[in-house]
Design a protein around this motif. Sequence first.
Motif, PDB file in Angstrom:
ATOM      1  N   THR A 180       0.839  -1.205   0.000  1.00  0.00           N
ATOM      2  CA  THR A 180       0.000   0.000   0.000  1.00  0.00           C
ATOM      3  C   THR A 180       0.869   1.249   0.000  1.00  0.00           C
ATOM      4  OG1 THR A 180      -1.856  -1.079   1.141  1.00  0.00           O
ATOM      5  CG2 THR A 180      -1.716   1.309   1.317  1.00  0.00           C
ATOM      6  N   THR A 181       1.905   1.248   0.833  1.00  0.00           N
ATOM      7  CA  THR A 181       2.822   2.394   0.893  1.00  0.00           C
ATOM      8  C   THR A 181       3.535   2.583  -0.434  1.00  0.00           C
ATOM      9  OG1 THR A 181       3.151   2.079   3.265  1.00  0.00           O
ATOM     10  CG2 THR A 181       4.815   3.369   2.088  1.00  0.00           C
ATOM     11  N   ARG A 182       3.961   1.495  -1.045  1.00  0.00           N
ATOM     12  CA  ARG A 182       4.655   1.589  -2.335  1.00  0.00           C
ATOM     13  C   ARG A 182       3.737   2.114  -3.434  1.00  0.00           C
ATOM     14  NH1 ARG A 182       9.059  -3.067  -3.633  1.00  0.00           N
ATOM     15  NH2 ARG A 182      10.411  -2.688  -1.859  1.00  0.00           N
ATOM     16  N   LEU A 183       2.460   1.871  -3.289  1.00  0.00           N
ATOM     17  CA  LEU A 183       1.481   2.348  -4.266  1.00  0.00           C
ATOM     18  C   LEU A 183       0.993   3.750  -3.926  1.00  0.00           C
ATOM     19  CD1 LEU A 183      -0.661  -0.905  -4.598  1.00  0.00           C
ATOM     20  CD2 LEU A 183       0.899   0.017  -6.327  1.00  0.00           C
ATOM     21  N   THR A 184       1.621   4.364  -2.905  1.00  0.00           N
ATOM     22  CA  THR A 184       1.179   5.663  -2.370  1.00  0.00           C
ATOM     23  C   THR A 184      -0.302   5.617  -2.033  1.00  0.00           C
ATOM     24  OG1 THR A 184       0.737   6.666  -4.550  1.00  0.00           O
ATOM     25  CG2 THR A 184       2.952   6.909  -3.661  1.00  0.00           C
ATOM     26  N   GLY A 185      -0.722   4.487  -1.491  1.00  0.00           N
ATOM     27  CA  GLY A 185      -2.122   4.301  -1.123  1.00  0.00           C
ATOM     28  C   GLY A 185      -2.352   4.616   0.340  1.00  0.00           C
ATOM     29  N   ARG A 186      -3.583   4.376   0.764  1.00  0.00           N
ATOM     30  CA  ARG A 186      -3.937   4.590   2.163  1.00  0.00           C
ATOM     31  C   ARG A 186      -5.051   3.606   2.541  1.00  0.00           C
ATOM     32  NH1 ARG A 186      -8.609   7.817   2.611  1.00  0.00           N
ATOM     33  NH2 ARG A 186      -9.279   8.763   0.630  1.00  0.00           N
TER      34      ARG A 186
END
Length: 257
Positions: A244-250
């Motif tokens: 999720t962090t690598r995808l700049t997600g939340r």
Amino acid sequence: MSQVPAARRALAVLRLLAGAPGPLPASAIARSLGLPRSSTYHLLTAMAEDGFVTSIPEERRWGLGVAAFEVGSAYLRHEPLERLARPLLRRLVDRVGEIVQLGVLHGAETLYLLKEQPPGHAVLLTDVGVRMPAHLTASGRSMLAHLPPAQVRALFPGHLVDRTGRGPASLRELRRTLAEDARRGWSAEDGHITEGFASIAACAFDHTARPTAAITVTFRREDHPEGTWPALAASIRTTARTLTTRLTGRAPGPSGV
């Protein structure tokens, strides 16, 4: 650095238009982003000159331009999801010693994109490119658990199929299962796909907090008693959070990954 605020506003316009059901008036764009109307018109004009937005004079609306499509197509060609996820899956294989897969929702099915496994491990039916009913797979349910109820209902309007006689048999039963999966932050299936095998999955999210992919560990049921599943799920959730962090997600909230 003086150009950074303008760049952020341009990106905000692109995200707004991408998430809208159709072209928007400049006034709606300005209101949604909290920008002055005059600044919004200048910004849209500049973006239109480079092809990222396009004006529809007859409707007095603005939509995404060809350049935005080209950027999106280039993103797909780079296979970013697989590239970002593969090293994480390999590390998870080393940690748990079991088969690890990456899957995405494809309508009402789970589509498997990646698979990593220890040397000499049993080959599974759910190989790369295989599709399975999403409501039967741990990966599919981990993503369905974070979709709006109306979308889940649209995906499963009738009788739910089964492979081994196990798994949710109705939409009502599926909803109960998804609610529990969302509460604890991971999903599990026990023999729903292949007799004698079980799977645990957690999903990663995009920048809008929507489920984008699921990481699954599959194992022989006899090798991991059910009492050990929460500890195994914790490792999977950690990997999903990293993706999720690598995808700049939340994550969507306390019940998310």
